[in-house]
Motif scaffolding. Sequence first.
Motif, PDB file in Angstrom:
ATOM      1  N   UNK A 152      57.055 -28.797  33.853  1.00 17.19           N
ATOM      2  CA  UNK A 152      57.233 -27.344  33.863  1.00 17.19           C
ATOM      3  C   UNK A 152      58.024 -26.879  35.081  1.00 17.19           C
ATOM      4  N   UNK A 153      58.622 -25.721  34.938  1.00 17.74           N
ATOM      5  CA  UNK A 153      59.455 -25.164  35.994  1.00 17.74           C
ATOM      6  C   UNK A 153      58.649 -24.265  36.920  1.00 17.74           C
ATOM      7  N   UNK A 154      59.243 -23.956  38.052  1.00 20.36           N
ATOM      8  CA  UNK A 154      58.666 -23.018  39.009  1.00 20.36           C
ATOM      9  C   UNK A 154      58.215 -21.744  38.296  1.00 20.36           C
TER      10      UNK A 154
ATOM     11  N   UNK B  32      63.494 -27.849  40.852  1.00 17.04           N
ATOM     12  CA  UNK B  32      62.721 -26.680  40.447  1.00 17.04           C
ATOM     13  C   UNK B  32      61.627 -26.989  39.454  1.00 17.04           C
ATOM     14  N   UNK B  33      61.306 -28.285  39.296  1.00 11.51           N
ATOM     15  CA  UNK B  33      60.254 -28.667  38.364  1.00 11.51           C
ATOM     16  C   UNK B  33      59.095 -29.325  39.098  1.00 11.51           C
ATOM     17  N   UNK B  34      57.917 -29.238  38.473  1.00 13.61           N
ATOM     18  CA  UNK B  34      56.688 -29.816  39.019  1.00 13.61           C
ATOM     19  C   UNK B  34      56.915 -31.246  39.472  1.00 13.61           C
TER      20      UNK B  34
ATOM     21  N   UNK C  89      49.946 -22.738  38.016  1.00 20.78           N
ATOM     22  CA  UNK C  89      51.320 -22.228  37.990  1.00 20.78           C
ATOM     23  C   UNK C  89      52.097 -22.880  39.124  1.00 20.78           C
ATOM     24  N   UNK C  90      53.070 -23.732  38.822  1.00 17.23           N
ATOM     25  CA  UNK C  90      53.839 -24.394  39.873  1.00 17.23           C
ATOM     26  C   UNK C  90      54.464 -23.394  40.842  1.00 17.23           C
ATOM     27  N   UNK C  91      54.218 -23.601  42.124  1.00 13.72           N
ATOM     28  CA  UNK C  91      54.783 -22.725  43.149  1.00 13.72           C
ATOM     29  C   UNK C  91      55.835 -23.487  43.959  1.00 13.72           C
TER      30      UNK C  91
END
Length: 240
Positions: A69-71, A20-22, A10-12
């Motif tokens: 993917x987003x945060x 705000x993306x990986x 899960x991108x933090x």
Amino acid sequence: MQQPFETTFTPDMCSVDFTGRWQPGSVFRAMQEAAGAHCDTLGLSYRALQAQGLAWVLSRARVQMDVYPELGQPVRVQTWAGATRHLFFPRHYRFYAGGAEIGRASTLYVLLDIASRKITLPSRLMRDLPVFDLPAPLSVPGTVRPREASQRHDYRPVYTDLDMNGHVNNTRYIDWLMNLIPVEEHARFFVSELLVSYNSEVVPDEPLRLELAASGDVRQLSGWHEDTLCFVAEGHFRAR
């Protein structure tokens, strides 16, 4: 049919960029962690190989991302091994988010003899890697050739570049490439494909000459120690 090893990331806040993306480097870090977790289940972990004086080292990588993917958006990562080819161990990946495939990768690993710092034979492994009856999502990456550079920078690896194998971690070369591209370009474009050749390990305090080349939608970073080509990392960009 064997099922690939699967894990979730899960991108933090520390793994996304200003959009705000990986980050692309975070994709490579997830690949490294997923491969390591799979090897743990096979009895071929970092510690197990270290006891034999060996280490996994990434030699080639090709990654395609349709979207990052987003945060906070969970990413399901599947990975599996292909049939060993001479000195090379193929490993493949697929990325899923929101129920859809968002990316894929094919890589080649080799075994490093820690004492000699040289590539060694697959027969040194304690056991064979299982071969999965699954098609490779991408063709096996070949050697990436350096392009004519438009910028040159001197650099010495620092603390945060290094890993437990005592050399620059494979993910850091991606970070170096991304850091040399202006922020305004990152705001308008994203990396849809990355091709990387790791030719010679880079060790602490080794002086490097980083050469950045730009041609159309391609940005490429090559790293040289004196006359030795250490790596080439090439990104293909698309409009956001």
